[in-house]
Structures are given as structure tokens and as C-alpha cells.
Design an enzyme around this catalytic site. Structure first.
Site, PDB file in Angstrom:
ATOM      1  N   ASP A 289      -2.147   4.044  -4.494  1.00  0.00           N
ATOM      2  CA  ASP A 289      -2.872   3.092  -3.643  1.00  0.00           C
ATOM      3  C   ASP A 289      -2.167   1.740  -3.531  1.00  0.00           C
ATOM      4  O   ASP A 289      -1.791   1.318  -2.450  1.00  0.00           O
ATOM      5  CB  ASP A 289      -4.312   2.895  -4.120  1.00  0.00           C
ATOM      6  CG  ASP A 289      -5.134   2.121  -3.099  1.00  0.00           C
ATOM      7  OD1 ASP A 289      -5.110   2.509  -1.911  1.00  0.00           O
ATOM      8  OD2 ASP A 289      -5.787   1.133  -3.477  1.00  0.00           O
TER       9      ASP A 289
ATOM     10  N   ARG B 114      17.123  15.408  12.352  1.00  0.00           N
ATOM     11  CA  ARG B 114      17.251  16.834  12.053  1.00  0.00           C
ATOM     12  C   ARG B 114      18.498  17.157  11.236  1.00  0.00           C
ATOM     13  O   ARG B 114      18.575  18.202  10.597  1.00  0.00           O
ATOM     14  CB  ARG B 114      17.265  17.643  13.360  1.00  0.00           C
ATOM     15  CG  ARG B 114      15.995  17.449  14.186  1.00  0.00           C
ATOM     16  CD  ARG B 114      15.928  18.399  15.356  1.00  0.00           C
ATOM     17  NE  ARG B 114      15.836  19.790  14.915  1.00  0.00           N
ATOM     18  CZ  ARG B 114      15.731  20.819  15.755  1.00  0.00           C
ATOM     19  NH1 ARG B 114      15.727  20.602  17.068  1.00  0.00           N
ATOM     20  NH2 ARG B 114      15.643  22.047  15.300  1.00  0.00           N
TER      21      ARG B 114
ATOM     22  N   HIS C 182       0.854  -1.188   0.000  1.00  0.00           N
ATOM     23  CA  HIS C 182       0.000   0.000   0.000  1.00  0.00           C
ATOM     24  C   HIS C 182       0.886   1.232   0.000  1.00  0.00           C
ATOM     25  O   HIS C 182       1.730   1.399   0.878  1.00  0.00           O
ATOM     26  CB  HIS C 182      -0.890  -0.011   1.253  1.00  0.00           C
ATOM     27  CG  HIS C 182      -1.762   1.202   1.381  1.00  0.00           C
ATOM     28  ND1 HIS C 182      -2.735   1.518   0.471  1.00  0.00           N
ATOM     29  CD2 HIS C 182      -1.792   2.177   2.320  1.00  0.00           C
ATOM     30  CE1 HIS C 182      -3.335   2.633   0.838  1.00  0.00           C
ATOM     31  NE2 HIS C 182      -2.781   3.058   1.954  1.00  0.00           N
TER      32      HIS C 182
ATOM     33  N   LYS D 272      -1.156  10.683   1.388  1.00  0.00           N
ATOM     34  CA  LYS D 272      -0.246  10.215   0.338  1.00  0.00           C
ATOM     35  C   LYS D 272      -0.743  10.599  -1.062  1.00  0.00           C
ATOM     36  O   LYS D 272       0.004  11.134  -1.875  1.00  0.00           O
ATOM     37  CB  LYS D 272      -0.080   8.691   0.435  1.00  0.00           C
ATOM     38  CG  LYS D 272       0.497   8.201   1.744  1.00  0.00           C
ATOM     39  CD  LYS D 272       0.720   6.704   1.743  1.00  0.00           C
ATOM     40  CE  LYS D 272      -0.568   5.911   1.596  1.00  0.00           C
ATOM     41  NZ  LYS D 272      -1.492   6.122   2.753  1.00  0.00           N
TER      42      LYS D 272
END
Length: 308
Positions: free
Chosen positions: A177, A243, A138, A159
């Protein structure tokens, strides 16, 4: 076990059935090809009967020196129940004894115009792609600045909406999908869309949209190598996210390791811009420039200068 029919091979590669056209439904189970050299000398102990049998100029020239009895004998043994087909390269004419035995056994004979090595590589490449191990996941696969980006995440995280925004900016959709993944080789993972979902994106509140119709042929791509996995997740207060970008997470599909990054999503964050920058930064790293390493070097120099 996945198979490819001889008919499918003929439709994808420039091959012409010249005998046994009614037998094109035979199944091909391996991408390996056999050029029967030892077999034409009478040695069949380890003959790979399940492979496509390819004849080139060398084999045809050698066959012409054999007696008619030997030709019938060897061709009869080559035409097993497992043999998918024979391919004759360079538009050479197959020996009539081969045609007789092949038709008797229900094995088609195909003719190619290219050199034998070219035919071998073309057929092998096609079959390796079609018979490769596959899995379905998916997610969304999109080409961003030439980087095959596989976007994953929980349902409803955004998404498809992010993919639509990227397409609108000129990037190319591969699959939405469901993404079909297959291993091309030990280092290469390729993704494509299931046929039923090709060119389509589902947007909640709107429904199914056809990207090809709305944005044109330049907005879609049939398949793409997966270079980077981006996992979208809802921003969790207190959770620490990368980060600097030094620690690179990896994820494995079908035995192929792919770099992965996690992108926190919350209101006000422009995810599509972040993914564009992620793709450009990924390309820069592959070209030899890593901003995180450059930052570390600057930091080390600053610490060193301060000590002095």
C-alpha cells in the site's frame, strides 16, 4: 528537517553513555563526523560544531600533552549548543576536563569498544540511512528472486493480490500500500514499510492479513533496494506494448533512476508468473545476457543469409 536523537543512536549502535546520560535527547542533524585535530591545537575558525565529535587514540594521546588550562579552554569551546555528543573509541577513558565541560554544557559522552575508524563508519552509515531524503508512494515492494521489485498502478488493478500470490510462492514482502523510499547514495534507492503497515497486506473482500503470522518469518523483509519498477495497468485495446524489450524506460525517485516496465493486466493473465520471469530476465541482463540483443543478432544473421 529530520533529526535523530542521541538516545536512538545509542540503542542502534554499541555505545555506552559514561557521562551526561540525562542529555541523550539532544538532536543529531548530520551524518558527518568530526575528529577534532586542529581544534585541539587551538584552531576553531571552521569548527563543525553540529557534528558528532569523535575521539580516538590519536586525539586522547595528544590531549594528555596539553596543559590543564588549555584542556578546559578547548573543551569548553568544543561543547557548543549545537554539539550532539562526544564519542570515545577503544574504551578509552575521557579526560576529566572534558567530562566537566560536557556536563556543564549538557552534552553527553559515549564510549565505544571498537576501533575509531570502525565506530566512524558504523555511526555514519546508520545516520546516512536515517537522515536520507525520503518520499512515500502508493505501491507494493517485494523481493522476487533477489530483485527488489516496486509494483505500482491504479487502485484496484491487483497489486496486493499479485504480491500475496508471490509471497505464497516463496518470495518476500517488504511493503504493501505505502512504500517509504529513501536515497542511500547517488545510485541506490531503498524502500521499506511504514511502521504501522509492517508485514500487512490489504486484500479486498478479506481485509487486513498479517503475512508474518500466516507465512512465517521467511516471507518478509525489513527493507530492500529498489532494482526494478513494474507498473500494472488495465489492458487498453489498440495500445502498443513493448514486445521485444529493447527500449528501456526509466523512472526517477529522489534523483535515482530506476528501470521501469509496463505490464498490461486483463482476465486470464497470470501476473505473478510474468513478474517472476521479469525478475529472472532482469538478473540475466545484469549478468551479461540480454535475450532481446540475442534475438536481434539472430534476425540480422537470418537477413544476411537470405541476401546471400
Amino acid at each position: 528537517m529530520k533529526t535523530v536523537s542521541v538516545k536512538e543512536l545509542v540503542s542502534k549502535i554499541r555505545l555506552k553513555p559514561i557521562a551526561g546520560e540525562e542529555f541523550l535527547n539532544r538532536a543529531i542533524t548530520t551524518s558527518e563526523i568530526c575528529r577534532p585535530g586542529l581544534e585541539l591545537a587551538g584552531y576553531f575558525d571552521y569548527h563543525p560544531a553540529e557534528r558528532i565529535q569523535l575521539f580516538g587514540l590519536t586525539e586522547i594521546s595528544f590531549i594528555e600533552k596539553l596543559s590543564v588550562e588549555k584542556r578546559h579552554d578547548y573543551f569548553e569551546r568544543l561543547c557548543s549548543d549545537e554539539t550532539p555528543c562526544f564519542i570515545i573509541s577503544r574504551r578509552l577513558t575521557p579526560p576529566k576536563e572534558l567530562v566537566e565541560e560536557a556536563i556543564k554544557a549538557g552534552v553527553p559522552i559515549l564510549q565505544a569498544s571498537s576501533r575509531t575508524t570502525h565506530v566512524s563508519s558504523s555511526v555514519t552509515n546508520y545516520l546516512e540511512e536515517q537522515l536520507a531524503p525520503r518520499t512515500s508512494i502508493h505501491g507494493v515492494l517485494i523481493d522476487v528472486h533477489g530483485v527488489g521489485m516496486l509494483i505500482t498502478g491504479e487502485s484496484g488493478v491487483g497489486k496486493s493480490e499479485t504480491a500475496l500470490e508471490l509471497v505464497q510462492k516463496g518470495h518476500r514482502l517488504v511493503a504493501d500500500d505505502r512504500v517509504e523510499l529513501y536515497q542511500l547514495d547517488e545510485l541506490t534507492l531503498v524502500g521499506e514499510s511504514p511502521e504501522i503497515l509492517a508485514n500487512l497486506i490489504e486484500i479486498r473482500g478479506i481485509g487486513i492479513i498479517d503475512v508474518l503470522t500466516l507465512f512465517g518469518a521467511g516471507s518478509i523483509l525489513e527493507k530492500k533496494q529498489v532494482d526494478l519498477v513494474v507498473h500494472l495497468e488495465n489492458w487498453a485495446p489498440g495500445k502498443t506494448y513493448e514486445r521485444i524489450g529493447i527500449d528501456l524506460e526509466m523512472v526517477e525517485y529522489l534523483g535515482v533512476s530506476v528501470p521501469k516496465m509496463r505490464i498490461p493486466v486483463k482476465t486470464g493473465r497470470n501476473v505473478s508468473i510474468i513478474l517472476e520471469v521479469a525478475a529472472m530476465n532482469f538478473r540475466a541482463k545484469n549478468m551479461g545476457f540480454d535475450a532481446s540483443i540475442a534475438f536481434q543478432e539472430r534476425l540480422s544473421k537470418l537477413i544476411s543469409d537470405n541476401k546471400e
